[in-house]
Motif scaffolding. Structure first.
Motif, short mmCIF file in Angstrom:
data_model
loop_
_atom_site.label_atom_id
_atom_site.label_comp_id
_atom_site.label_asym_id
_atom_site.label_seq_id
_atom_site.Cartn_x
_atom_site.Cartn_y
_atom_site.Cartn_z
N HIS A 164 0.82 -1.21 0.00
CA HIS A 164 0.00 0.00 0.00
C HIS A 164 0.86 1.26 0.00
N TRP A 165 1.99 1.23 -0.71
CA TRP A 165 2.91 2.35 -0.70
C TRP A 165 2.26 3.64 -1.20
N ALA A 166 1.43 3.55 -2.22
CA ALA A 166 0.79 4.75 -2.77
C ALA A 166 -0.15 5.39 -1.76
N GLU A 167 -0.81 4.58 -0.95
CA GLU A 167 -1.71 5.13 0.06
C GLU A 167 -0.93 5.73 1.22
N ILE A 168 0.17 5.13 1.60
CA ILE A 168 0.95 5.60 2.75
C ILE A 168 1.70 6.88 2.40
N ALA A 169 2.43 6.87 1.29
CA ALA A 169 3.27 8.01 0.93
C ALA A 169 2.49 9.10 0.21
N GLY A 170 1.39 8.74 -0.40
CA GLY A 170 0.66 9.68 -1.24
C GLY A 170 1.01 9.41 -2.69
N THR A 171 0.08 9.67 -3.57
CA THR A 171 0.29 9.33 -4.97
C THR A 171 1.43 10.13 -5.61
N ASP A 172 1.61 11.39 -5.19
CA ASP A 172 2.68 12.19 -5.79
C ASP A 172 4.06 11.68 -5.40
N LEU A 173 4.24 11.27 -4.13
CA LEU A 173 5.53 10.72 -3.71
C LEU A 173 5.74 9.30 -4.21
N ALA A 174 4.66 8.52 -4.26
CA ALA A 174 4.78 7.13 -4.74
C ALA A 174 5.16 7.08 -6.21
N ALA A 175 4.82 8.12 -6.95
CA ALA A 175 5.17 8.15 -8.37
C ALA A 175 6.66 8.38 -8.59
N CYS A 176 7.35 8.98 -7.61
CA CYS A 176 8.76 9.29 -7.83
C CYS A 176 9.71 8.47 -6.95
N CYS A 177 9.19 7.62 -6.06
CA CYS A 177 10.08 6.80 -5.24
C CYS A 177 9.36 5.53 -4.82
N ARG A 178 10.14 4.56 -4.40
CA ARG A 178 9.58 3.31 -3.89
C ARG A 178 10.51 2.75 -2.82
N PRO A 179 9.95 2.03 -1.85
CA PRO A 179 10.80 1.47 -0.80
C PRO A 179 11.60 0.28 -1.32
N VAL A 180 12.84 0.20 -0.91
CA VAL A 180 13.71 -0.89 -1.35
C VAL A 180 14.01 -1.84 -0.21
N MET B 71 13.92 17.23 -4.39
CA MET B 71 12.55 17.54 -3.96
C MET B 71 12.08 16.55 -2.91
N LEU B 72 12.46 15.29 -3.08
CA LEU B 72 12.06 14.26 -2.12
C LEU B 72 12.79 14.45 -0.79
N GLN B 73 14.03 14.92 -0.85
CA GLN B 73 14.82 15.13 0.36
C GLN B 73 14.14 16.13 1.29
N MET B 74 13.50 17.15 0.74
CA MET B 74 12.82 18.14 1.56
C MET B 74 11.57 17.57 2.24
N ARG B 75 10.99 16.54 1.67
CA ARG B 75 9.74 15.99 2.20
C ARG B 75 9.95 14.76 3.07
N LEU B 76 11.19 14.40 3.37
CA LEU B 76 11.47 13.19 4.14
C LEU B 76 10.90 13.22 5.57
N PRO B 77 10.93 14.32 6.32
CA PRO B 77 10.36 14.27 7.68
C PRO B 77 8.87 13.93 7.69
N ALA B 78 8.11 14.51 6.77
CA ALA B 78 6.68 14.20 6.71
C ALA B 78 6.47 12.75 6.26
N LEU B 79 7.29 12.29 5.35
CA LEU B 79 7.17 10.90 4.89
C LEU B 79 7.50 9.92 6.01
N ARG B 80 8.51 10.25 6.82
CA ARG B 80 8.87 9.38 7.94
C ARG B 80 7.72 9.26 8.94
N GLU B 81 7.00 10.35 9.17
CA GLU B 81 5.84 10.30 10.07
C GLU B 81 4.75 9.40 9.50
#
Length: 184
Positions: free
Chosen positions: A50-66, A90-100
């Motif tokens: 459920h990566w797209a639901e957790i990260a959001g569709t905009d973040l899931a489109a540009c990254c994936r968990p490895v 761009m993803l680096q700036m959004r990492l704190p919110a993604l970690r939450e």
């Protein structure tokens, strides 16, 4: 009354049939998915599925968990994300919110750090560069002598469709033979 299955001469006893009817594919593959996810460090497979639901569709489109790697103490794991080089800053700036968001999926502060791995948009097996195909040359007009020979080969056939197919085949064979100049 059901007949009990007896062992075969080599000692093999066939497994009993399951009589539960159709099952959902997710139920059949649940243990295999969990084992593969745990091997890569994902204790909660929901993070992968459920990566797209957790990260959001905009973040899931540009990254994936490895992978998730755990420290020596067991807490404070590191989540590694795969992203393209252009999306990295761009993803680096959004990492704190993604970690939450990821920790909300786990239910506790399991992920202490998120690292980014930047790569090309395509993997190594697909190739690194896009190549445009060379323009196809215009087809050469067939030699009139070859066309006359091909028509003579298929002259005795009465069916129109078969005759045109034979003419085309004879034309291909004769033109290939003339291109090879008799060498086979």
């Amino acid at each position: 009354m059901a007949k009990k299955q007896s062992p075969k001469p080599n000692g093999f006893v066939p497994p009993a049939r399951r009589r539960r009817g159709f099952e959902a594919a997710s139920g059949l593959l649940n243990t295999q998915i969990r084992k593969v996810g745990e091997a890569r460090g994902f204790a909660v497979s929901r993070l992968l599925t459920h990566w797209a639901e957790i990260a959001g569709t905009d973040l899931a489109a540009c990254c994936r968990p490895v992978k998730v790697s755990y420290g020596r103490g067991g807490l404070g794991a590191t989540l590694t994300l795969l992203t393209t080089g252009a999306a990295g800053p761009m993803l680096q700036m959004r990492l704190p919110a993604l970690r939450e968001k990821v920790n909300a999926c786990y239910g506790y502060n399991a992920i202490a750090r998120i690292t980014l791995t930047q790569t090309a948009p395509m993997g190594f097996s697909e190739g690194q560069a896009e190549f445009t195909p060379a323009p196809k040359p215009a087809p050469k007009a067939p030699d009139p002598h070859i066309l006359r020979q091909a028509k003579a080969v298929a002259d005795g056939v009465h069916d129109d469709g078969l005759r045109t197919a034979l003419e085309r085949l004879a034309g291909n064979v004769l033109s290939k033979a003339s291109n090879n100049k008799g060498h086979i």
